[in-house]
Design a protein around this motif. Structure first.
Motif, PDB file in Angstrom:
ATOM      1  N   ASP A   7      76.676  35.916  65.181  1.00 26.23           N
ATOM      2  CA  ASP A   7      77.687  35.294  65.923  1.00 26.23           C
ATOM      3  C   ASP A   7      78.232  34.669  64.945  1.00 26.23           C
ATOM      4  O   ASP A   7      78.030  33.722  64.106  1.00 26.23           O
ATOM      5  CB  ASP A   7      77.338  34.243  66.947  1.00 26.23           C
ATOM      6  N   LEU A   9      82.783  33.437  64.071  1.00 25.66           N
ATOM      7  CA  LEU A   9      83.838  33.482  64.910  1.00 25.66           C
ATOM      8  C   LEU A   9      84.535  33.150  63.152  1.00 25.66           C
ATOM      9  O   LEU A   9      84.874  32.035  61.875  1.00 25.66           O
ATOM     10  CB  LEU A   9      84.418  32.341  65.373  1.00 25.66           C
ATOM     11  N   LYS A  10      86.134  33.308  63.323  1.00 25.51           N
ATOM     12  CA  LYS A  10      87.180  33.369  62.406  1.00 25.51           C
ATOM     13  C   LYS A  10      87.783  31.859  62.324  1.00 25.51           C
ATOM     14  O   LYS A  10      88.235  31.084  63.458  1.00 25.51           O
ATOM     15  CB  LYS A  10      88.221  34.204  62.262  1.00 25.51           C
ATOM     16  N   GLU A  15      84.720  33.302  57.498  1.00 29.11           N
ATOM     17  CA  GLU A  15      84.252  33.257  58.490  1.00 29.11           C
ATOM     18  C   GLU A  15      83.262  32.429  59.018  1.00 29.11           C
ATOM     19  O   GLU A  15      82.694  31.733  57.812  1.00 29.11           O
ATOM     20  CB  GLU A  15      83.714  34.465  58.523  1.00 29.11           C
ATOM     21  N   VAL A 292      84.947  30.543  72.278  1.00 31.43           N
ATOM     22  CA  VAL A 292      85.792  30.875  72.007  1.00 31.43           C
ATOM     23  C   VAL A 292      86.374  29.681  70.746  1.00 31.43           C
ATOM     24  O   VAL A 292      86.566  28.788  70.265  1.00 31.43           O
ATOM     25  CB  VAL A 292      87.311  30.671  72.571  1.00 31.43           C
ATOM     26  N   TYR A 295      91.189  31.457  66.085  1.00 35.15           N
ATOM     27  CA  TYR A 295      91.474  32.636  65.998  1.00 35.15           C
ATOM     28  C   TYR A 295      91.683  33.134  67.311  1.00 35.15           C
ATOM     29  O   TYR A 295      92.006  34.191  67.139  1.00 35.15           O
ATOM     30  CB  TYR A 295      91.344  32.910  64.743  1.00 35.15           C
ATOM     31  N   ASP A 297      89.458  34.695  68.671  1.00 35.00           N
ATOM     32  CA  ASP A 297      87.840  35.560  68.963  1.00 35.00           C
ATOM     33  C   ASP A 297      86.762  35.265  69.190  1.00 35.00           C
ATOM     34  O   ASP A 297      87.113  33.976  69.369  1.00 35.00           O
ATOM     35  CB  ASP A 297      87.776  36.446  67.549  1.00 35.00           C
ATOM     36  N   CYS A 298      85.975  35.324  69.803  1.00 31.45           N
ATOM     37  CA  CYS A 298      85.115  35.176  70.957  1.00 31.45           C
ATOM     38  C   CYS A 298      83.446  35.512  70.610  1.00 31.45           C
ATOM     39  O   CYS A 298      83.827  36.854  70.376  1.00 31.45           O
ATOM     40  CB  CYS A 298      85.669  34.965  72.570  1.00 31.45           C
TER      41      CYS A 298
END
Length: 624
Positions: A7, A9-10, A15, A292, A295, A297-298
């Motif tokens: 998992d 996220l950016k 990341e 969320v 940026y 993405d989720c």
């Protein structure tokens, strides 16, 4: 299989990885709470920060038409172990939360507040001012030492100094002159430290107002109306969900900048929005929870029922009727060490692989260790130690600490030569002589001290996280609180034995005295009336005698306060400090004993204190 830390996220620095950590299978029995069809999420709930206890107010509380005969207010540990429960005998509750002193605060629609200890002792009950009582309240937010109140007159009020009866005061915030109740309200930091909290008010006219004591500032937004306003744990950001556009906005705390906007494309607004640390948000639609990132993405998580979501400073707690999970960001060092794909690049990951090979009695251990230079070996040991401190899984903690212990002996100080006989990997660290061992003896000592500290911290955190204790602390939370406040949190839970053992483990000698005093007071205050003073003394005296710095007089004062005069006298006989003994003897009316003690001690100030007390108490004829 699913890759570890899949998992992601950016973020602005690349990341970041997130983990779904299964913390507990819940130990509670929820039948008495009368859980409605909506599950736990339809109950009024509040979780104390830093993995603290969870309060649930049963269905039908304050609603005479609910059909529930005896609604319950119950307090559970994070693992679902019931701490205390009691009947709810009050009106409708519009706000439930925990103060900064581990006290449970309930705010009633009638404009009154109730305060309990987590063990159900009623600590305070007070009105919230004539305006709140006259109009009633729509909602309330409990802050560490304040309340933010929304009245039915559409005015906001701040109760300042919640924990101090002498300084407590209600402050009306500036009148926003609303024609309809706000769609969302939340508190933001005061302009000055220790000041009155300000309020963010989302209106039906699509904007947000910032209220303080003197003025109303219209932020002139047009993307509302907003149905959720949620400040981040750091209070530097505010998340706002627009019910008209179904978009999630993140603003700076002063709403001057719209930092991000995420279009959910959902048919309806979420039923819950909370922060996961300060760099991600969780949105709940039924049993679906969406994380969320900044940026857009989720990550989606599915649950069998709508879960309860509670924000923490570095993660979020997710509670269902059967389990508690943490959604948390994985520390960068743990990602580097524990992700298999990083083996070729990370010294920590290669050291961990070498240690695992050594445990398996594989010759690959020597090959992996030889591939590490002295600099990489030091980096690998340090990385494994740091990752172990932040790791939530006891099994991975052990693997990381074993890897650090495996690598430490092969670090040479300046001027050392390879031993050549160190067993598997004995010549580890090719190029060691050329690098001169780097930091030398000081570096070895630093790593050794860090290793010992990591072992102690891991043991402490594993002990408080155990299901029978249920204090779900992360390493970052432990660092922010400090060991003394962790011990005080355990004292609030009356976990005296564990608190004392943590003091011994972490070398907190002064806190251990405080633990013994707290335990003694709880023992005296909770003793049955049928228990004799002699039996109580036999239980108290050995602990007091064995703890350097413990005061018999402190417990004697508690015994006197609950009417055990005989126990107080016996404890004072054991008190060696006359400056503590004499004032309490005077309070008990034992002037002769006090005089004897003061004279034997030879303290002129104590003797003068005694004489002044006698002069004020006795007639002149008897005194002279």
């Amino acid at each position: 299989g699913r890759a570890m830390f899949a998992d992601r996220l950016k973020h602005s620095d690349g990341e970041r990885c997130y983990e779904r950590h299964a913390a507990y299978q819940m130990r509670w029995d929820l039948d008495a709470l009368g859980i409605p069809d909506g599950g736990l999420s339809s109950l009024l709930s509040a979780a104390a920060p830093n993995g603290g206890p969870l309060a649930l107010l049963g269905a039908g509380a304050g609603d005479p038409d609910s059909g529930v005969a005896a609604p319950q207010l119950r307090v559970y540990s994070a693992s679902g172990e019931m701490i205390r429960g009691w009947p709810w005998l009050h009106g409708r509750c519009v706000g439930l939360g925990w103060s900064g002193r581990h006290e449970l605060v309930a705010v009633l629609e009638s404009g009154h507040a109730l305060v309990w200890s987590m063990h159900g002792a009623r600590l305070a009950e007070f009105g919230l001012g004539a305006a709140c009582e006259a109009h009633g309240l729509l909602s309330a937010e409990v802050l560490p030492d304040a309340l933010l109140l929304l009245g039915k007159d559409c005015r906001c009020y701040a109760l300042h100094a919640l924990g101090s009866e002498a300084e407590r005061r209600l402050v009306p915030l500036a009148d926003p002159r609303l024609a309809a109740p706000p769609t969302a309200v939340t508190a933001v930091e005061p302009t000055a430290p220790g000041g009155v909290p300000r309020a963010l008010v989302a209106t039906s006219t699509r904007t947000i107002l910032l209220l303080d004591e003197r003025e109303v500032q219209d932020q002139l937004l047009t993307s509302g109306p907003f149905c959720h306003l949620v400040p981040s744990p750091s209070r530097k950001l505010v998340a706002a969900y627009s019910s008209s556009t179904n978009a999630l906005h993140v603003f700076s705390s002063d709403l001057a900048r719209n930092l991000s906007e995420f279009q959910t494309h959902a048919p309806r607004p979420p039923t819950g929005v909370v922060w996961c640390g300060s760099d991600a948000l969780l949105l709940r639609w039924g049993g679906r929870v969406v994380m969320v990132g900044p940026y857009g993405d989720c990550i989606q998580y599915e649950y069998a029922e709508p879960p309860l979501l509670f924000p923490e400073q570095d993660c979020a707690r997710v509670v269902t009727s059967s389990a508690t999970e943490l959604l948390l960001r994985v520390s960068p060092v743990a990602v580097a060490v524990l992700t298999p794909a990083a083996t070729a690049a990370s010294a920590g990951a290669r050291l961990l692989a070498a240690s695992a090979a050594f445990e398996a009695r594989s010759s690959l251990a020597a090959e992996l260790l030889r591939g590490l230079s002295q600099t990489e070996l030091r980096e690998g040991v340090a990385a494994c130690i740091e990752a172990a401190e932040h790791e939530m899984s006891a099994g991975r903690q052990l693997s990381l600490l074993r890897a650090a212990a495996y690598g430490k002996p092969y670090i040479r100080h300046a001027g050392a030569t390879p031993s050549g006989g160190g067993g598997e990997g004995g010549e580890g660290g090719e190029g060691g002589e050329g690098e001169g061992g780097g930091g030398g003896v000081a570096e070895q000592r630093r790593l050794a001290a860090a290793f010992v500290r990591a072992c102690r911290v891991a043991r402490a955190l594993n002990a408080v996280r155990a299901p029978e204790v249920g204090l779900l602390l992360t390493r970052l939370q432990y660092g922010a609180l400090g060991p003394e406040r962790v011990v005080r949190t355990l004292l609030a839970r009356h976990a005296h034995l564990l608190a004392a053992r943590l003091c011994e483990l972490l070398g907190l000698s002064e806190m251990k005295v405080a633990v013994v005093h707290h335990w003694g007071k709880a023992k005296i205050g909770g003793a049955a009336a049928s228990l004799s003073d002699e039996a109580l003394l036999a239980a108290l005296a050995p602990k007091l005698d064995a703890t350097a710095g413990a005061s018999h007089a402190r417990l004697a004062a508690e015994a006197l306060a609950v009417g055990r005069r005989g126990l107080a006298a016996r404890l004072l006989e054991k008190e060696e400090d006359a400056t503590r003994r004499v004032p309490l003897l005077l309070q008990m009316g034992e002037e002769r004993l006090a005089l004897t003690s003061a004279v034997a001690h030879g303290d002129a100030e104590l003797i003068y204190l005694l004489l002044l007390h006698l002069k004020a108490r006795l007639p002149s004829a008897l005194f002279f």
